[in-house]
Design an enzyme around this catalytic site. Structure first.
Site, PDB file in Angstrom:
ATOM      1  CG  HIS A 355      -2.222  -0.922   1.169  1.00  0.00           C
ATOM      2  ND1 HIS A 355      -3.403  -0.159   0.502  1.00  0.00           N
ATOM      3  CD2 HIS A 355      -2.618  -2.259   1.495  1.00  0.00           C
ATOM      4  CE1 HIS A 355      -4.375  -1.115   0.509  1.00  0.00           C
ATOM      5  NE2 HIS A 355      -3.910  -2.304   1.011  1.00  0.00           N
ATOM      6  CE  LYS A 542      -7.050  13.990  -0.332  1.00  0.00           C
ATOM      7  NZ  LYS A 542      -6.994  12.709  -0.893  1.00  0.00           N
ATOM      8  NE  ARG A 543      -5.364   9.868   9.963  1.00  0.00           N
ATOM      9  CZ  ARG A 543      -5.098   9.270  10.839  1.00  0.00           C
ATOM     10  NH1 ARG A 543      -5.691   8.001  10.772  1.00  0.00           N
ATOM     11  NH2 ARG A 543      -4.286   9.651  11.806  1.00  0.00           N
ATOM     12  CE  LYS A 548      -3.541  10.753   2.950  1.00  0.00           C
ATOM     13  NZ  LYS A 548      -4.407  10.147   1.675  1.00  0.00           N
ATOM     14  CB  THR A 650     -10.300   5.269  -2.229  1.00  0.00           C
ATOM     15  OG1 THR A 650     -10.014   5.083  -0.819  1.00  0.00           O
ATOM     16  CG2 THR A 650      -9.625   3.700  -2.593  1.00  0.00           C
ATOM     17  CE  LYS A 654     -14.267   6.556  -0.288  1.00  0.00           C
ATOM     18  NZ  LYS A 654     -13.482   6.773   1.154  1.00  0.00           N
TER      19      LYS A 654
HETATM   20  C1  PLP Z   1     -12.339   7.090   1.473  1.00  0.00           C
HETATM   21  C2  PLP Z   1     -11.919   7.401   2.774  1.00  0.00           C
HETATM   22  C3  PLP Z   1     -10.587   7.767   3.078  1.00  0.00           C
HETATM   23  C4  PLP Z   1      -9.301   7.516   2.018  1.00  0.00           C
HETATM   24  O1  PLP Z   1      -9.343   8.904   1.615  1.00  0.00           O
HETATM   25  P1  PLP Z   1      -8.157   9.195   0.478  1.00  0.00           P
HETATM   26  O2  PLP Z   1      -8.552  10.489  -0.181  1.00  0.00           O
HETATM   27  O3  PLP Z   1      -8.160   8.271  -0.714  1.00  0.00           O
HETATM   28  O4  PLP Z   1      -6.976   9.350   1.362  1.00  0.00           O
HETATM   29  C5  PLP Z   1     -10.000   8.091   4.391  1.00  0.00           C
HETATM   30  N1  PLP Z   1     -11.066   8.226   5.416  1.00  0.00           N
HETATM   31  C6  PLP Z   1     -12.478   7.942   5.124  1.00  0.00           C
HETATM   32  C7  PLP Z   1     -13.259   8.229   6.114  1.00  0.00           C
HETATM   33  C8  PLP Z   1     -12.918   7.563   3.960  1.00  0.00           C
HETATM   34  O5  PLP Z   1     -14.187   7.329   3.528  1.00  0.00           O
END
Ligand code: PLP
Length: 804
Positions: A355, A542-543, A548, A650, A654
């Site tokens: 990952h 995101k985190r 990022k 991911t 979304k």
């Molecule tokens: C999808 C998701 C992530 C991942 O987000 P990235 O933008 O790909 O880092 C992190 N936290 C939650 C709650 C998510 O639903």
């Protein structure tokens, strides 16, 4: 089981009575939620039993997804949806004056994960069940999930997430299926009648109790199992030995030390801190999971040498990599299989998903610590390592290479190498990521085992992330192209025919506006803060991590703020910038970034001259359920990581699925999104892979050059530390130092100008609504390619070799 409105209503009333001796009139909303969820579980239990019977009688190949994290979120809505009774229940409940949405809101998120990796595991469970694969999850039932985030005076404060405090309706505790996991102790070889065995003594025995949660497939009668393990002392409450000696506190201490194994999820997604408890957690669930898989397998009476024809195990990142050695232990020590046969079986069973390429995230354990905690496992890893090193030497005659590839080396056990050597498949999670693994990070291993390496681009379940979270858009799609996209997500491509259709465009726009207005209302009710639903919703959720680059986003906002101050007539489309992000509690720079975002939000809020044009909202406690609320509202998706650092992402998928336009670097799965939608339907900026790799190699980057040559950068950085942000000049000194004195590891300043240009394009594009809506539709149409249904089918075909 046939369910209609009337039978449902009477089932529901009966449930309230049997659980609580209450009527609809007297029951609290939480009791109504719990009774409803309990009923939904009843509705799925026959299917659950039948699926299990079917799997064992057909001797179907079983897949187990081993993961330290499952970021499930809430289950009531998605289970109703997958059972095909959500609309029926909503209507029936309405007739009882009960609002289903309100009840769904009362479920506590199962937040047993940090971010993308844990959410991927949850999306995969949904897809495996929905495409009819016998695929189950195996992990840890943490008493505390990822911390809850509060923002106090702009700072993140972490609160324990006591998610089980009101009970967990979905799980079933299966005491009868408990197993014992052994830690520490002594291992002595015993030679008897020419056979060598290993006697393990003086170990600490921990009881692993499984809690099973049904994973309901979409309208297909499949119900799989997520099995999460909880640690308990064997003597239940006391270490009797200590107790009888009157050492009461020692007995209780032992109980707590055992329970601590499954107490809390480590709140860190990209760095490892080598804590022994974490290794204990890993071995705990891996050993428990394998023991229970083997126990089930023995019941089939198939020869153990055929295990690999019936069992496949996917290792989600290196956290469960010790499974390679644990399966060897079971086969060799308990099943008396020869080493060579055991090795063939193990490598055929195991496959490994990588990952990340961030070096700080590659797990390795100090030998001394490892040996003490897992003496027999360490012996087995040593043997695996010696045999592997010998092969490398035979092939290349190069001791340096042996050193570079050894599993045990320089005082450490390297978990990624163990996972690669012990698996038949090693996959990256996006094309670019896999390419980088092959070319650079794991190049040695790729050359040695080229046939093992493959790509499986991540995916998301479109049922949760579109059908459930954006019901109005889903209805519009159904009316326009029919509803077969729900089981065949690729069919969303049929929306392309409507990308220029005025009527469809307008309807889609109205839905987006309604989603935004609803969110604004929710936010006002919960936070007392107004959001303009007519502004562009620009979303980075995101985190929080330096790679990022939330900083890049904040710097654009600051620059825009300064420009608006200089020119109050600057004509821009009003914009609301949303951030949602948790920072690891020990990650100082990330926490500083949260404070900076909130500081900028405050400055803008208080400034009458700009606060009708821009606004910054920090979404407290970003989680799956909050993601489901904000993503359907997004106009802009911020995917701005330093190229090569985001393995896939991911969140990007979304957001596009809900019609947001992506502003992105060509990193991770952004590359594939761009390939799908075409360059004219995404906004790409910044350094490319080769540039980043070149600069990292030559070390020719000097962030000072950008500070000196771009007055916009100079202004922003100077203002960070001169007190002009209304906080102490020392407040952001470390961000300043990180970017200049420490040379800006993730090239924020280098990409700054390109990012601002890209941002400026957005305004122009948004004003041309015909074009904007067309782009949005094209994005939705191509998002079916990123459904985890597709991803899972590829895992099944290429890695698990399951014939569908
Ligand atoms: C999808 C998701 C992530 C991942 O987000 P990235 O933008 O790909 O880092 C992190 N936290 C939650 C709650 C998510 O639903």
């Amino acid at each position: 089981m046939r369910i209609n409105k009337e039978s449902f209503k009477s089932d529901f009333k009966r449930k309230l009575t049997t659980l609580y001796a209450e009527s609809i009139r007297s029951a609290s909303n939480f009791h109504k939620y719990y009774a409803l969820a309990s009923l939904v579980k009843d509705y799925s239990s026959e299917k659950w039993m039948n699926s299990n019977d079917y799997y064992s009688s057909q001797k179907k190949k079983q897949v187990y997804y081993f993961s330290m994290e499952f970021l499930i979120g809430r289950l009531l809505g998605s289970n109703l949806l997958n059972l095909g009774i959500r609309d029926l229940c909503r209507e029936a409940l309405a007739e009882l004056d009960i609002n289903l949405d309100e009840l769904e809101e009362l479920e506590h998120d199962a937040g047993l994960g940090n971010g993308g990796l844990g959410r991927l595991a949850a999306c995969f469970l949904d897809s495996m069940a929905s495409v009819g694969i016998a695929g189950h999850g195996c992990g840890i039932r943490y008493d505390y999930g990822l911390f809850e985030q509060k923002i106090v005076n702009g700072y993140q404060v972490e609160i324990p997430d006591n998610w089980l405090k009101n009970g967990n309706v979905w799980e079933v505790r299966r005491e009868d299926k408990a197993v014992v996991v052994k830690f520490g102790g002594k291992v002595t070889p015993v030679l008897e009648n020419d056979t060598l065995t290993f006697e393990h003594t003086d170990y600490e025995a921990v009881l692993a109790i499984p809690y099973d949660t049904p994973i309901v497939g979409y309208k297909n009668n499949t119900v799989n199992t997520l099995r999460l393990w909880s640690a308990e002392t064997i003597d239940k409450d006391f270490d009797l030995d200590s107790f009888s000696k009157g050492e009461y506190t020692k007995a209780v201490e032992h109980k707590y030390s055992v329970q601590s194994i499954s107490q809390v999820l480590y709140p860190d997604d990209t760095r490892i801190d080598g804590k022994i408890l974490r290794l204990k957690q890993q071995y705990f669930f891996v050993s428990a999971g394998l023991q229970s898989i083997l126990r089930t397998f023995r019941k089939t009476r198939k020869p153990i040498t055929k295990l690999d024809e019936y069992i496949q195990i996917q290792i989600n990142d290196t956290h469960p990599a010790v499974a390679v050695a644990e399966l060897m232990r079971i086969l060799v020590d308990e099943e008396q299989v020869s080493w060579d046969d055991a090795w063939r079986i193990t490598t055929n069973v195991m496959s490994y998903t990588n990952h990340t390429i961030l070096t700080e995230a590659l797990e390795k354990w100090p030998i001394e610590l490892f040996k003490k905690l897992l003496p027999r496992i360490f012996m087995i890893i040593t043997e695996i390592n010696e045999r592997f090193c010998k092969k490398i030497y035979e092939k290349y005659n190069d001791l340096n290479l042996v050193h570079d590839m050894a599993i045990v080396c320089d005082g450490y056990v390297k978990m990624a190498f163990l996972a690669i050597v012990g698996s038949h498949s090693v996959n990256g999670v996006a094309k670019l990521h896999t390419q980088i693994l092959k070319e650079r990070e794991l190049n040695n291993f790729y050359k040695f085992f080229p046939q093992k390496f493959n790509n499986k681009t991540n995916g998301i379940t479109h049922r949760r992330w579109l059908l459930k979270s954006n019901p109005e858009l889903s209805k519009l799609i159904n009316k326009t192209i029919g509803d077969n996209w729900i089981t065949e997500p690729i069919k969303l491509i049929n929306l392309l025919a409507y990308s220029k259709d005025k009527d469809f465009q307008d309807k889609m726009y109205e839905i987006k506006q309604a989603n935004k207005a609803e969110f604004a209302k929710y936010f006002y009710e919960t936070h007392g803060i107004n959001i303009d639903p007519n502004s562009i919703f620009d979303v980075q959720v995101k985190r929080l991590h330096a790679y990022k680059r939330q900083l890049l986003n904040v710097f654009n906002i600051l620059d825009l703020y300064y420009r608006l101050k200089e020119n109050p007539n600057l004509d821009i489309v009003p914009r609301t910038f949303f951030f949602g992000a948790k920072a690891a509690p020990g990650y100082y720079l990330a926490k500083q970034t949260i404070k900076l975002i909130n500081t900028v939000a405050d400055i803008i809020d208080k400034d009458q001259a700009v606060n009708n044009k821009i606004k910054v909202i920090f979404l407290e406690n970003y989680s799956v359920s909050l993601a489901e609320k904000i993503i359907p509202c997004a106009d802009i998706s911020e995917q701005i990581s330093t190229t090569t650092k985001e393995a896939s992402g991911t969140g990007n998928m979304k957001l596009m699925m809900n019609g947001a336009i992506t502003i992105a670097t060509l990193d991770g799965a952004n590359v594939e999104i761009c390939d799908q939608v075409g360059e004219e339907n995404i906004i790409i900026f910044g350094m490319k892979k080769d540039e980043v790799m070149e600069l990292e190699k030559t070390k020719r980057y000097n962030s000072m050059d950008y500070y000196n040559s771009d007055p916009r950068i100079k202004r922003i950085l100077d203002n960070l530390v001169n007190g002009s942000l209304g906080v102490s000049p020392s407040e952001f000194a470390d961000i300043h130092k990180y970017l200049l004195a420490n040379n800006d590891e993730f090239f924020v300043l280098k990409d700054f100008a390109a990012y601002l240009d890209a941002q400026n394009k957005i305004d122009e594009l948004y004003r041309n609504q015909d074009k904007w809506r067309e782009m949005s539709i094209v994005n939705i149409a191509h998002s079916g390619a990123f459904s985890s249904d597709n991803t899972i089918k590829k895992y099944a075909r290429d890695i698990w070799r399951i014939n569908q």
